[in-house]
Design an enzyme around this catalytic site. Sequence first.
Site, PDB file in Angstrom:
ATOM      1  N   GLU A 137       0.834  -1.206   0.000  1.00 39.28           N
ATOM      2  CA  GLU A 137       0.000   0.000   0.000  1.00 39.28           C
ATOM      3  C   GLU A 137       0.872   1.261   0.000  1.00 39.28           C
ATOM      4  O   GLU A 137       0.587   2.232  -0.708  1.00 39.28           O
ATOM      5  CB  GLU A 137      -0.914   0.023   1.234  1.00 39.28           C
ATOM      6  CG  GLU A 137      -1.925  -1.083   1.278  1.00 39.28           C
ATOM      7  CD  GLU A 137      -2.973  -0.948   0.182  1.00 39.28           C
ATOM      8  OE1 GLU A 137      -2.619  -1.195  -0.986  1.00 39.28           O
ATOM      9  OE2 GLU A 137      -4.123  -0.621   0.474  1.00 39.28           O
ATOM     10  N   THR A 190      -5.139   6.358  -5.828  1.00 39.14           N
ATOM     11  CA  THR A 190      -5.186   6.569  -4.372  1.00 39.14           C
ATOM     12  C   THR A 190      -4.290   7.736  -3.951  1.00 39.14           C
ATOM     13  O   THR A 190      -4.646   8.509  -3.060  1.00 39.14           O
ATOM     14  CB  THR A 190      -4.754   5.290  -3.630  1.00 39.14           C
ATOM     15  OG1 THR A 190      -5.537   4.208  -4.131  1.00 39.14           O
ATOM     16  CG2 THR A 190      -4.989   5.404  -2.142  1.00 39.14           C
TER      17      THR A 190
END
Length: 322
Positions: A137, A190
Amino acid sequence: MKQSKNQTYQGVQVFAPATVSNMGSGFDIIGFPIEGAGDTITAYRNTTPDVRIVQVTGYSDIPTDPGKNVASHAVRKMLESLDSHQGFDLEIHKSVMPGSGLGSSASSSAAAVVAVNELLGRPYTKRELVNFAMEGEALVSGGKHADNVAPAILGGIVLVRSYNPLDIVNIPPPESMWTMVFHPQIEIRTDLGRSVIMDRIALKDAVKQWGNVGGLIAGLYTSNYDLIGDSMEDLVAEPYRAELIPGYQEMKKVALSNGAKGFTISGSGPAFFAICDSREMAEQVKEVVSREYEKHQIDFLTYISRVDRSGTVVLERFHVEG
Ligand code: HSE
């Protein structure tokens, strides 16, 4: 390096579900997996000391350079921690578009670390694997958050109570809870979704937000859908990210006036989701939102799902020797 009781397996195939994250007020801390979407990874030992991405299918527009791919990056971090020089080949099948808000990269990272952990004889628990999946991530979003990878690995509703040290709490989903996830087929990266959020908030907003987080947890424990819905109000991310999603505010009004109990953006969008107290209600909300959204002339996918309870699962093991 720790134990290796499963080293007779040469390959393994695992599935990691897509996830709804930022459950309203739970920015970066509350998420859950959904059923019927996610990534499948097949991992094989190779004879090199490195991790390679040998195949990507489904949504295949992702990096195959092992230093840039979240799955190989997460596995490398895990192998570093074990001081292992075993190499692995990864075949990735993605069923969720990257930049969806449904934890597409998290599914890859989760599946990869669970697969390789399996081939190494499970040196880590599933909870420990969250640390490595989080590295994936960090690679793509610029933030080391676990509200996708933890539920993707563990299943159920997950609260990340603390990042330092990592402390993950399982919250029981209400039995009758269903979600309607609506995914407009546009991409919001993101890192962009994170860049539009303020890095400071006013104390009065913080007070409201942590009141809501407490209310959300209480609502989930008591299946109090009014409390869940009210407490999903988010002052941190939704106000800024809503502007990136065509038709979002309008769809929120439509959903809430047609029976949804709560409604907000999943992750950094563009997917958004409604919390409903029955499957029928989730279907009804899907129908009205889908009808209204047609005017935006943007393709979309929908998912009607309960909270997935299994997290990442091993589907198959290959080539067992002797
Ligand atoms: N909690 C993360 C965020 C999830 O909102 O940026 C990203 O999918």
